[in-house]
Design a protein around this motif. Sequence first.
Motif, short mmCIF file in Angstrom:
data_model
loop_
_atom_site.label_atom_id
_atom_site.label_comp_id
_atom_site.label_asym_id
_atom_site.label_seq_id
_atom_site.Cartn_x
_atom_site.Cartn_y
_atom_site.Cartn_z
N SER A 1 70.53 67.94 75.21
CA SER A 1 69.14 67.49 75.33
C SER A 1 68.45 68.11 76.55
N SER A 2 69.19 68.21 77.65
CA SER A 2 68.61 68.77 78.86
C SER A 2 68.30 70.25 78.70
N ALA A 3 69.19 70.99 78.01
CA ALA A 3 68.95 72.41 77.76
C ALA A 3 67.72 72.59 76.88
N ALA A 4 67.56 71.72 75.88
CA ALA A 4 66.37 71.81 75.02
C ALA A 4 65.10 71.52 75.82
N ALA A 5 65.18 70.54 76.73
CA ALA A 5 64.02 70.23 77.57
C ALA A 5 63.64 71.41 78.45
N MET A 6 64.64 72.15 78.94
CA MET A 6 64.34 73.32 79.77
C MET A 6 63.63 74.39 78.94
N ARG A 7 64.10 74.61 77.71
CA ARG A 7 63.44 75.63 76.87
C ARG A 7 62.00 75.27 76.58
N ILE A 8 61.74 73.99 76.34
CA ILE A 8 60.37 73.57 76.04
C ILE A 8 59.48 73.68 77.28
N SER A 9 59.97 73.19 78.41
CA SER A 9 59.14 73.17 79.62
C SER A 9 58.87 74.57 80.16
N LEU A 10 59.77 75.52 79.89
CA LEU A 10 59.60 76.89 80.38
C LEU A 10 59.14 77.84 79.28
N ALA A 11 58.53 77.29 78.23
CA ALA A 11 58.07 78.12 77.12
C ALA A 11 57.06 79.15 77.60
N ARG A 12 57.13 80.32 77.00
CA ARG A 12 56.16 81.38 77.32
C ARG A 12 55.30 81.69 76.09
N GLY A 13 55.86 82.35 75.10
CA GLY A 13 55.08 82.68 73.91
C GLY A 13 54.57 81.46 73.17
N ALA A 14 55.36 80.41 73.18
CA ALA A 14 54.98 79.19 72.46
C ALA A 14 54.21 78.21 73.34
N GLN A 15 53.81 78.65 74.52
CA GLN A 15 53.13 77.73 75.44
C GLN A 15 51.85 77.13 74.85
N PRO A 16 50.96 77.89 74.20
CA PRO A 16 49.73 77.27 73.68
C PRO A 16 50.01 76.15 72.68
N LEU A 17 50.98 76.37 71.79
CA LEU A 17 51.32 75.34 70.82
C LEU A 17 51.91 74.13 71.53
#
Length: 371
Positions: A313-329
């Motif tokens: 869960s923590s790794a998934a949270a890191m991917r979401i919080s540090l999103a680049r290309g998907a940041q607008p969505l």
Amino acid sequence: MERIVIVGGGIAGLALAASLDPARRRVTLVEQRPEPPRVGTSLAVWPNAADALREIGIFDRLAAVSPSVDRFPIIASRGRRLESSVPESILVARSDLLDALDDAVPAAVDRVVRRVDRLDDDPLVGADLVVGADGVHSVVRRDGWGDRSRAVATPVLAVRGVHRGRVDEADLGEYWGRGQLWGLGPHRDGTNWYTAFRSALGPRDVDVVAALREASAIAVPPAVAEILAAAEPRTTLAQRIMVAPRLRSYASGRRVLIGDAAHAMTPNLGRGGGEALTDAVTLAALLDRLPIDEALAAYDLERRRATRRLAVSSAAAMRISLARGAQPLRDALLGAAGGRGSRRAGGRGSRRAGGRGSRRAGARATAGTPS
């Protein structure tokens, strides 16, 4: 008497040494540092970790000087803000926690100050049980689980420190940008701050000055920019985020892993330090009730599943919080969930643990970063 050797005198090792009954076994604590480190930020003490601290007998001491939290706002671009509640917890200064744990270790525990490079080194020879509490780069894990168990470096650098001033309550929270996050939370000495972003620095011996330069080069929220500009390298920690590999078991023969040695995870859920405490009191209680082999099997069954879920869960949270290309969505979804605009959290009945008035925290502490 059974002889238990604990390798590592950080949170996990001290908590275990404080929890084991020295009248029933001989306990040796091996730590390469002569005293606990003085630099460090806040750790979130979630309910399970609070229970562990009560078992050790130091919760009230820490709660009396630590700010409490019960909400965690996330702020993205254009003022999109998501207010979310968290279980009421305290944010403990790492130095306070280490000092309290150190004081709780019985005088009968043998303390050895030395570096352990191999498990056939004294004073480990002849131990009935060797406990690896020696962090993400654990020698015990490498020796018992092989080279495939070495720590894995993520591409993310974490930089954190304590700002001696206090920021406006409305600015507390975690800010998500494009490929970088920043956090501001309360600390008993001021403001706990942290940032995480992708970097080529490290993975070992990160240049703190270079890390601060990189952290400040990206578009920084105004509330964070002032703190970064005032950050002093000597009181700043910069570390590549490392994670422990997935292990089939936390026990191997008469060796067992606790804390970051077993399950170092990304810091995005603020659970690393608390899970180390839970590991320690769980293992101690099982060793008091069962023979060593049975205790290790029960510990592995109970703790490996729980911590593995948190690590994922923590790794998934890191991917979401540090999103680049998907940041607008991502930001649009945050806006839909939490409302648009620059709405700020109001302080309704803000308080500190222990009953004293204080500001209500709006951020979690960076707690899982390996120390």
